[in-house]
Write a protein that holds these residues in place. Structure first.
Motif, PDB file in Angstrom:
ATOM      1  N   ALA A  77       0.811  -1.216   0.000  1.00  6.27           N
ATOM      2  CA  ALA A  77       0.000   0.000   0.000  1.00  6.27           C
ATOM      3  C   ALA A  77       0.843   1.264   0.000  1.00  6.27           C
ATOM      4  O   ALA A  77       0.382   2.310  -0.463  1.00  6.27           O
ATOM      5  N   THR A  78       2.063   1.192   0.499  1.00  3.72           N
ATOM      6  CA  THR A  78       2.896   2.387   0.559  1.00  3.72           C
ATOM      7  C   THR A  78       3.888   2.462  -0.601  1.00  3.72           C
ATOM      8  O   THR A  78       4.717   3.368  -0.637  1.00  3.72           O
ATOM      9  N   MET A  79       3.783   1.560  -1.555  1.00  2.71           N
ATOM     10  CA  MET A  79       4.615   1.631  -2.758  1.00  2.71           C
ATOM     11  C   MET A  79       4.121   2.789  -3.632  1.00  2.71           C
ATOM     12  O   MET A  79       2.930   3.133  -3.590  1.00  2.71           O
ATOM     13  N   PRO A  80       5.002   3.394  -4.429  1.00  2.00           N
ATOM     14  CA  PRO A  80       4.558   4.478  -5.311  1.00  2.00           C
ATOM     15  C   PRO A  80       3.410   4.055  -6.229  1.00  2.00           C
ATOM     16  O   PRO A  80       2.502   4.828  -6.503  1.00  2.00           O
ATOM     17  N   GLU A  81       3.440   2.820  -6.708  1.00  2.00           N
ATOM     18  CA  GLU A  81       2.333   2.255  -7.486  1.00  2.00           C
ATOM     19  C   GLU A  81       1.945   0.935  -6.856  1.00  2.00           C
ATOM     20  O   GLU A  81       2.803   0.108  -6.556  1.00  2.00           O
ATOM     21  N   HIS A  82       0.655   0.742  -6.666  1.00  2.00           N
ATOM     22  CA  HIS A  82       0.189  -0.517  -6.094  1.00  2.00           C
ATOM     23  C   HIS A  82       0.325  -1.636  -7.122  1.00  2.00           C
ATOM     24  O   HIS A  82       0.261  -1.392  -8.323  1.00  2.00           O
ATOM     25  N   PRO A  83       0.488  -2.876  -6.655  1.00  2.00           N
ATOM     26  CA  PRO A  83       0.560  -3.995  -7.605  1.00  2.00           C
ATOM     27  C   PRO A  83      -0.760  -4.161  -8.355  1.00  2.00           C
ATOM     28  O   PRO A  83      -1.818  -3.766  -7.859  1.00  2.00           O
ATOM     29  N   GLU A  84      -0.675  -4.746  -9.542  1.00  2.00           N
ATOM     30  CA  GLU A  84      -1.883  -5.002 -10.325  1.00  2.00           C
ATOM     31  C   GLU A  84      -2.814  -5.958  -9.579  1.00  2.00           C
ATOM     32  O   GLU A  84      -4.024  -5.803  -9.607  1.00  2.00           O
ATOM     33  N   SER A  85      -2.232  -6.958  -8.922  1.00  2.00           N
ATOM     34  CA  SER A  85      -3.052  -7.914  -8.187  1.00  2.00           C
ATOM     35  C   SER A  85      -2.313  -8.411  -6.955  1.00  2.00           C
ATOM     36  O   SER A  85      -1.084  -8.389  -6.909  1.00  2.00           O
ATOM     37  N   VAL A  86      -3.107  -8.837  -5.983  1.00  2.00           N
ATOM     38  CA  VAL A  86      -2.576  -9.412  -4.750  1.00  2.00           C
ATOM     39  C   VAL A  86      -3.372 -10.686  -4.464  1.00  2.00           C
ATOM     40  O   VAL A  86      -4.588 -10.619  -4.294  1.00  2.00           O
ATOM     41  N   PRO A  87      -2.706 -11.855  -4.444  1.00  2.00           N
ATOM     42  CA  PRO A  87      -3.444 -13.076  -4.105  1.00  2.00           C
ATOM     43  C   PRO A  87      -3.588 -13.207  -2.595  1.00  2.00           C
ATOM     44  O   PRO A  87      -2.672 -12.919  -1.832  1.00  2.00           O
ATOM     45  N   ILE A  88      -4.770 -13.611  -2.170  1.00  2.00           N
ATOM     46  CA  ILE A  88      -5.032 -13.887  -0.758  1.00  2.00           C
ATOM     47  C   ILE A  88      -5.251 -15.397  -0.656  1.00  2.00           C
ATOM     48  O   ILE A  88      -6.202 -15.938  -1.222  1.00  2.00           O
ATOM     49  N   ASN A  89      -4.347 -16.062   0.032  1.00  2.00           N
ATOM     50  CA  ASN A  89      -4.384 -17.518   0.163  1.00  2.00           C
ATOM     51  C   ASN A  89      -4.798 -17.915   1.571  1.00  2.00           C
ATOM     52  O   ASN A  89      -4.392 -17.274   2.535  1.00  2.00           O
ATOM     53  N   ALA A  90      -5.559 -18.981   1.664  1.00  3.30           N
ATOM     54  CA  ALA A  90      -5.808 -19.639   2.946  1.00  3.30           C
ATOM     55  C   ALA A  90      -4.902 -20.864   2.950  1.00  3.30           C
ATOM     56  O   ALA A  90      -5.045 -21.739   2.102  1.00  3.30           O
ATOM     57  N   LEU A  91      -3.970 -20.884   3.862  1.00  4.62           N
ATOM     58  CA  LEU A  91      -3.039 -22.003   3.914  1.00  4.62           C
ATOM     59  C   LEU A  91      -3.820 -23.311   4.013  1.00  4.62           C
ATOM     60  O   LEU A  91      -4.721 -23.451   4.834  1.00  4.62           O
ATOM     61  N   VAL A  92      -3.487 -24.250   3.152  1.00  7.74           N
ATOM     62  CA  VAL A  92      -4.214 -25.511   3.057  1.00  7.74           C
ATOM     63  C   VAL A  92      -3.512 -26.583   3.885  1.00  7.74           C
ATOM     64  O   VAL A  92      -2.296 -26.738   3.794  1.00  7.74           O
ATOM     65  N   ALA A  93      -4.282 -27.300   4.667  1.00 11.36           N
ATOM     66  CA  ALA A  93      -3.738 -28.388   5.487  1.00 11.36           C
ATOM     67  C   ALA A  93      -3.398 -29.575   4.588  1.00 11.36           C
ATOM     68  O   ALA A  93      -4.272 -30.169   3.973  1.00 11.36           O
ATOM     69  N   ILE A  94      -2.119 -29.892   4.513  1.00 21.09           N
ATOM     70  CA  ILE A  94      -1.652 -31.032   3.721  1.00 21.09           C
ATOM     71  C   ILE A  94      -0.922 -31.974   4.664  1.00 21.09           C
ATOM     72  O   ILE A  94      -0.065 -31.541   5.447  1.00 21.09           O
ATOM     73  N   ASP A  95      -1.282 -33.258   4.609  1.00 25.34           N
ATOM     74  CA  ASP A  95      -0.658 -34.240   5.493  1.00 25.34           C
ATOM     75  C   ASP A  95       0.858 -34.153   5.438  1.00 25.34           C
ATOM     76  O   ASP A  95       1.445 -33.987   4.369  1.00 25.34           O
ATOM     77  N   GLY A  96       1.477 -34.240   6.624  1.00 25.66           N
ATOM     78  CA  GLY A  96       2.924 -34.203   6.716  1.00 25.66           C
ATOM     79  C   GLY A  96       3.493 -32.805   6.893  1.00 25.66           C
ATOM     80  O   GLY A  96       4.692 -32.631   7.038  1.00 25.66           O
ATOM     81  N   THR A  97       2.627 -31.783   6.857  1.00 24.58           N
ATOM     82  CA  THR A  97       3.075 -30.407   7.101  1.00 24.58           C
ATOM     83  C   THR A  97       2.569 -29.988   8.476  1.00 24.58           C
ATOM     84  O   THR A  97       1.649 -30.608   9.023  1.00 24.58           O
ATOM     85  N   PRO A  98       3.147 -28.940   9.067  1.00 28.21           N
ATOM     86  CA  PRO A  98       2.676 -28.513  10.394  1.00 28.21           C
ATOM     87  C   PRO A  98       1.167 -28.243  10.444  1.00 28.21           C
ATOM     88  O   PRO A  98       0.501 -28.664  11.381  1.00 28.21           O
ATOM     89  N   LEU A  99       0.615 -27.585   9.442  1.00 25.19           N
ATOM     90  CA  LEU A  99      -0.821 -27.331   9.447  1.00 25.19           C
ATOM     91  C   LEU A  99      -1.604 -28.619   9.217  1.00 25.19           C
ATOM     92  O   LEU A  99      -2.670 -28.817   9.803  1.00 25.19           O
ATOM     93  N   GLY A 100      -1.070 -29.511   8.385  1.00 21.66           N
ATOM     94  CA  GLY A 100      -1.744 -30.783   8.140  1.00 21.66           C
ATOM     95  C   GLY A 100      -1.814 -31.645   9.384  1.00 21.66           C
ATOM     96  O   GLY A 100      -2.775 -32.379   9.596  1.00 21.66           O
ATOM     97  N   ASP A 101      -0.790 -31.532  10.236  1.00 24.61           N
ATOM     98  CA  ASP A 101      -0.768 -32.305  11.471  1.00 24.61           C
ATOM     99  C   ASP A 101      -1.593 -31.656  12.582  1.00 24.61           C
ATOM    100  O   ASP A 101      -1.999 -32.322  13.520  1.00 24.61           O
ATOM    101  N   ASP A 102      -1.824 -30.337  12.490  1.00 24.49           N
ATOM    102  CA  ASP A 102      -2.622 -29.616  13.502  1.00 24.49           C
ATOM    103  C   ASP A 102      -3.423 -28.520  12.809  1.00 24.49           C
ATOM    104  O   ASP A 102      -3.034 -27.355  12.802  1.00 24.49           O
ATOM    105  N   PRO A 103      -4.558 -28.885  12.186  1.00 27.12           N
ATOM    106  CA  PRO A 103      -5.330 -27.908  11.410  1.00 27.12           C
ATOM    107  C   PRO A 103      -6.049 -26.850  12.250  1.00 27.12           C
ATOM    108  O   PRO A 103      -6.749 -26.019  11.702  1.00 27.12           O
ATOM    109  N   THR A 104      -5.852 -26.850  13.559  1.00 23.00           N
ATOM    110  CA  THR A 104      -6.523 -25.836  14.379  1.00 23.00           C
ATOM    111  C   THR A 104      -5.976 -24.439  14.098  1.00 23.00           C
ATOM    112  O   THR A 104      -6.613 -23.453  14.447  1.00 23.00           O
ATOM    113  N   ASP A 105      -4.803 -24.343  13.458  1.00 29.03           N
ATOM    114  CA  ASP A 105      -4.232 -23.036  13.122  1.00 29.03           C
ATOM    115  C   ASP A 105      -4.670 -22.534  11.748  1.00 29.03           C
ATOM    116  O   ASP A 105      -4.192 -21.504  11.288  1.00 29.03           O
TER     117      ASP A 105
END
Length: 141
Positions: A8-36
């Motif tokens: 937001a403080t760049m002289p020109e804003h980016p054309e697009s910004v992706p907003i991701n919800a981290l996906v729980a995948i087995d074997g990853t920290p979120l996959g092992d504890d999806p409460t986060d």
């Protein structure tokens, strides 16, 4: 939020910004504890903040949409998301089917624009003016 502030403080804003919800995948920290996993409230706040501080940037719903109900995805669009990535699969995760997205947009009264074209004019363009400064964001109504 720090990354949104940087954009937001760049002289020109980016054309697009992706907003991701981290996906729980087995074997990853979120996959092992999806409460986060991010909640609809986390996503809504992030999207609304991006929309306010970068009004002409395409705020794209990206990875993790399938972890939210249709009603929750609708709330994300109402919070300010105005773009999606479509196709059966993103880099590592599934994505909603094209026909399902089209049906959702129809129910919500959303109209798509062709890719690689200028942003559509906001119906509020004459009612709300957002000015960006280097120190803070000021909003005048």
């Amino acid at each position: 939020i720090g990354l949104l502030h940087t954009f937001a403080t760049m002289p020109e804003h980016p054309e697009s910004v992706p907003i991701n919800a981290l996906v729980a995948i087995d074997g990853t920290p979120l996959g092992d504890d999806p409460t986060d996993a991010p909640t609809i409230w986390d996503m809504g706040r992030m999207i609304a903040t991006a929309r306010i501080v970068m009004p002409r940037t395409m705020v794209r719903l990206s990875a993790g949409r399938l972890s939210f109900s249709e009603s929750e995805q609708s709330m994300m669009f109402m919070a300010g998301a105005n773009s999606i990535f479509n196709g059966d699969k993103l880099l590592t995760t599934a994505n909603p089917a094209f026909d399902a997205d089209q049906a959702l947009f129809k129910r919500l009264g959303l109209k798509g624009k062709p890719a690689h074209t200028e942003a559509l004019e906001s119906p509020l363009k004459d009612r709300v003016m957002i000015q960006h400064t280097t120190k803070e964001v000021q909003m005048q109504a």
